[in-house]
Design an enzyme around this catalytic site. Structure first.
Site, mmCIF file in Angstrom:
data_model
loop_
_atom_site.group_PDB
_atom_site.id
_atom_site.type_symbol
_atom_site.label_atom_id
_atom_site.label_comp_id
_atom_site.label_asym_id
_atom_site.label_seq_id
_atom_site.Cartn_x
_atom_site.Cartn_y
_atom_site.Cartn_z
ATOM 1 N N ARG A 7 -21.144 7.890 -15.967
ATOM 2 C CA ARG A 7 -22.483 8.491 -15.934
ATOM 3 C C ARG A 7 -22.799 9.133 -17.276
ATOM 4 O O ARG A 7 -21.932 9.720 -17.919
ATOM 5 C CB ARG A 7 -22.559 9.565 -14.844
ATOM 6 N N VAL A 8 -24.068 9.009 -17.676
ATOM 7 C CA VAL A 8 -24.595 9.769 -18.809
ATOM 8 C C VAL A 8 -25.891 10.431 -18.360
ATOM 9 O O VAL A 8 -26.585 9.930 -17.476
ATOM 10 C CB VAL A 8 -24.850 8.879 -20.053
ATOM 11 N N SER A 9 -26.209 11.562 -18.979
ATOM 12 C CA SER A 9 -27.331 12.373 -18.515
ATOM 13 C C SER A 9 -28.687 11.892 -19.008
ATOM 14 O O SER A 9 -29.714 12.189 -18.397
ATOM 15 C CB SER A 9 -27.133 13.835 -18.942
ATOM 16 N N THR A 10 -28.725 11.169 -20.128
ATOM 17 C CA THR A 10 -30.002 10.711 -20.679
ATOM 18 C C THR A 10 -29.978 9.207 -20.905
ATOM 19 O O THR A 10 -28.915 8.587 -20.992
ATOM 20 C CB THR A 10 -30.314 11.412 -22.018
ATOM 21 N N GLN A 13 -28.163 8.094 -24.244
ATOM 22 C CA GLN A 13 -26.707 8.104 -24.353
ATOM 23 C C GLN A 13 -26.119 6.756 -23.932
ATOM 24 O O GLN A 13 -26.702 6.029 -23.127
ATOM 25 C CB GLN A 13 -26.123 9.228 -23.488
#
Length: 204
Positions: A7-10, A13
């Site tokens: 997972r990445v937040s943006t 990324q």
């Protein structure tokens, strides 16, 4: 079966580093979430990974915070996995619930999560008690002042406006206004009994 989750937040990324590490850890399938916050535990990629996991499988993440940022939420998720006979592994933190050391780490996390919850509850109780000592009114703020109610009552008695129109002008529902008018004593007046007949706007 070893299943990976990244997972990445943006959206900007990249997932490449995590995916590479998960493949090196032997993951046969990898589920991802991009642009998703770690504060919530309901995400399309994570939900799909959970559906594919079954007894004997292992869920692997590159780092613990890729799974979630809430300690209590992490413990709850890992408990769900444990009840289904699913192991969990975090590459960076060297956590593996298939080992005795990993299970010990999990129990320590659970204890810390419970401690965190008790501290938050204690602070909340202390804050409420302090507010009561200061005489602060707790709960939802009143939507209408007594002046608002007095004006609304006068407008109703004039008979030129209906309850719905007056409520709309005060940014409240007609039900709220009716309830407040029938229960509140406004400037020493007795409560007005509101009925649908007072709402002239309904008959227009």
């Amino acid at each position: 079966m070893i299943i990976g989750y990244a997972r990445v937040s943006t959206e900007e990324q990249k997932l490449d580093l995590q995916i590479q590490a998960l493949r090196a850890a032997g993951c046969s399938r990898i589920f991802t979430d991009q642009g998703e916050s770690g504060s919530k535990f309901s995400r399309s990629g994570l939900d799909a990974a959970m559906q594919h996991l079954h007894e004997g499988c292992t869920l692997v993440v590159w780092r613990l915070d890729r799974l979630g940022r809430s300690l209590f939420g992490l413990v709850q998720l890992m408990e769900r996995l444990s009840k289904k006979g699913i192991h969990f592994r975090s590459i960076t933190e060297h956590i593996d619930t298939a080992s005795s050391g990993g299970r010990l780490m999990f129990h320590m996390m659970a204890a810390l999560a419970e401690f965190e919850r008790s501290i938050i509850a204690e602070r909340t109780r202390a804050g409420l008690a302090a507010a009561r000592v200061r005489g602060k009114t707790l709960g939802r703020p009143r939507l209408l002042s007594e002046q608002d109610l007095d004006i609304a009552l006068s407008r109703l008695e004039d008979g030129t406006e209906g309850l719905t129109d007056i409520a709309r002008s005060l940014n409240v529902s007609s039900r709220t206004l009716s309830r407040r008018l029938t229960t509140a004593k406004i400037r020493k007046r007795t409560p007005l009994q509101i009925s649908p007949l007072h709402d002239t706007s309904l008959s227009q």
